[in-house]
Write a protein that holds these residues in place. Structure first.
Motif, mmCIF file in Angstrom:
data_model
loop_
_atom_site.group_PDB
_atom_site.id
_atom_site.type_symbol
_atom_site.label_atom_id
_atom_site.label_comp_id
_atom_site.label_asym_id
_atom_site.label_seq_id
_atom_site.Cartn_x
_atom_site.Cartn_y
_atom_site.Cartn_z
ATOM 1 N N ARG A 1 0.976 -1.292 -0.027
ATOM 2 C CA ARG A 1 0.350 0.231 0.459
ATOM 3 C C ARG A 1 0.842 1.391 0.253
ATOM 4 N N ARG A 2 2.170 1.438 0.937
ATOM 5 C CA ARG A 2 2.952 2.027 0.612
ATOM 6 C C ARG A 2 3.662 2.988 -0.891
ATOM 7 N N THR A 3 3.995 1.816 -0.848
ATOM 8 C CA THR A 3 4.087 1.601 -2.419
ATOM 9 C C THR A 3 3.507 1.512 -3.986
ATOM 10 N N VAL A 4 2.290 1.446 -3.066
ATOM 11 C CA VAL A 4 1.478 1.597 -4.358
ATOM 12 C C VAL A 4 0.979 3.781 -4.066
ATOM 13 N N ALA A 5 1.235 4.153 -2.984
ATOM 14 C CA ALA A 5 1.062 5.395 -2.185
ATOM 15 C C ALA A 5 2.072 6.532 -2.994
ATOM 16 N N ASP A 6 3.602 5.778 -2.651
ATOM 17 C CA ASP A 6 4.340 6.505 -3.207
ATOM 18 C C ASP A 6 4.168 6.687 -4.447
ATOM 19 N N LEU A 7 3.606 5.664 -5.881
ATOM 20 C CA LEU A 7 4.000 5.200 -7.464
ATOM 21 C C LEU A 7 3.155 6.470 -7.416
ATOM 22 N N GLU A 8 1.901 6.387 -7.564
ATOM 23 C CA GLU A 8 0.686 7.792 -7.176
ATOM 24 C C GLU A 8 1.317 8.659 -6.787
ATOM 25 N N TRP A 9 2.158 8.809 -6.429
ATOM 26 C CA TRP A 9 2.776 10.980 -6.232
ATOM 27 C C TRP A 9 3.239 10.774 -7.244
ATOM 28 N N LEU A 10 4.336 9.956 -7.359
ATOM 29 C CA LEU A 10 5.636 10.337 -8.659
ATOM 30 C C LEU A 10 4.463 10.026 -9.702
ATOM 31 N N VAL A 11 3.790 9.403 -9.621
ATOM 32 C CA VAL A 11 3.324 9.794 -11.294
ATOM 33 C C VAL A 11 2.281 11.292 -11.895
ATOM 34 N N TYR A 12 2.070 11.521 -10.128
ATOM 35 C CA TYR A 12 1.503 13.121 -9.944
ATOM 36 C C TYR A 12 2.008 14.091 -10.756
ATOM 37 N N ASP A 13 3.083 13.745 -10.024
ATOM 38 C CA ASP A 13 4.713 14.702 -10.294
ATOM 39 C C ASP A 13 5.000 14.666 -11.349
ATOM 40 N N ALA A 14 5.437 13.794 -11.822
ATOM 41 C CA ALA A 14 5.424 13.376 -13.211
ATOM 42 C C ALA A 14 4.405 14.378 -14.296
ATOM 43 N N SER A 15 2.998 14.401 -14.036
ATOM 44 C CA SER A 15 2.308 14.792 -15.029
ATOM 45 C C SER A 15 2.098 16.071 -14.597
ATOM 46 N N SER A 16 2.478 17.075 -13.235
ATOM 47 C CA SER A 16 2.700 17.602 -13.079
ATOM 48 C C SER A 16 3.587 19.097 -14.076
ATOM 49 N N LYS A 17 4.738 17.952 -13.705
ATOM 50 C CA LYS A 17 6.302 18.529 -14.403
ATOM 51 C C LYS A 17 5.164 18.670 -15.840
ATOM 52 N N ILE A 18 5.175 17.356 -17.058
ATOM 53 C CA ILE A 18 4.715 17.881 -18.013
ATOM 54 C C ILE A 18 3.642 19.126 -18.527
ATOM 55 N N ALA A 19 2.706 18.982 -17.625
ATOM 56 C CA ALA A 19 1.685 19.712 -17.758
ATOM 57 C C ALA A 19 2.312 21.266 -17.332
ATOM 58 N N MET A 20 3.430 21.432 -16.791
ATOM 59 C CA MET A 20 4.402 22.883 -16.541
ATOM 60 C C MET A 20 4.702 23.555 -17.848
ATOM 61 N N ARG A 21 5.406 22.006 -18.299
ATOM 62 C CA ARG A 21 5.931 22.466 -19.509
ATOM 63 C C ARG A 21 4.785 22.727 -20.341
ATOM 64 N N GLU A 22 3.404 22.237 -20.923
ATOM 65 C CA GLU A 22 2.706 22.192 -22.275
ATOM 66 C C GLU A 22 2.426 23.850 -21.753
ATOM 67 N N LEU A 23 1.947 24.319 -20.352
ATOM 68 C CA LEU A 23 1.506 26.110 -20.178
ATOM 69 C C LEU A 23 2.604 26.414 -20.861
ATOM 70 N N ALA A 24 3.894 26.719 -19.983
ATOM 71 C CA ALA A 24 4.972 27.656 -20.818
ATOM 72 C C ALA A 24 5.276 27.524 -22.009
ATOM 73 N N VAL A 25 5.208 26.336 -22.476
ATOM 74 C CA VAL A 25 5.332 26.887 -23.996
ATOM 75 C C VAL A 25 4.087 26.953 -24.474
ATOM 76 N N LEU A 26 3.215 26.959 -24.556
ATOM 77 C CA LEU A 26 1.802 27.574 -24.683
ATOM 78 C C LEU A 26 1.612 29.142 -24.626
ATOM 79 N N SER A 27 2.145 29.617 -23.379
ATOM 80 C CA SER A 27 1.997 30.979 -23.181
ATOM 81 C C SER A 27 3.432 31.574 -23.179
ATOM 82 N N LEU A 28 4.534 30.800 -24.375
ATOM 83 C CA LEU A 28 5.050 31.866 -25.170
ATOM 84 C C LEU A 28 4.896 31.666 -27.045
ATOM 85 N N SER A 29 3.823 30.973 -27.083
ATOM 86 C CA SER A 29 3.150 30.976 -28.095
ATOM 87 C C SER A 29 2.682 31.965 -28.887
#
Length: 79
Positions: A51-79
């Motif tokens: 259960r701890r492993t699943v929770a940690d991995l869910e956080w890592l997925v969330y973190d990586a997803s948010s990094k990707i979203a922030m990059r995409e937002l930055a690209v869109l804001s520069l366009s």
């Protein structure tokens, strides 16, 4: 994992995919533990760890997803 400006969008996507694959495996392992007919002697500890492993991995997925979203937002804001 600390934020690194050297990550490219592609490497973040690969990292996210890897986390998702490992998360799927961890969820399956947890499901097997929760539904087995004969729990091992240390079954409760295994379930807790999984259960701890699943929770940690869910956080890592969330973190990586948010990094990707922030990059995409930055690209869109520069366009």
């Amino acid at each position: 994992m600390a934020a690194s400006p050297t990550f490219t969008h592609g490497s973040l996507q690969q990292e996210l995919q890897a986390f998702r694959e490992v998360l799927d495996i961890a969820r399956e392992d947890l499901r097997k533990l929760l539904t087995c007919t004969h729990l091992p002697e240390d079954g409760i500890a295994l379930i807790t760890r999984e259960r701890r492993t699943v929770a940690d991995l869910e956080w890592l997925v969330y973190d990586a997803s948010s990094k990707i979203a922030m990059r995409e937002l930055a690209v869109l804001s520069l366009s």
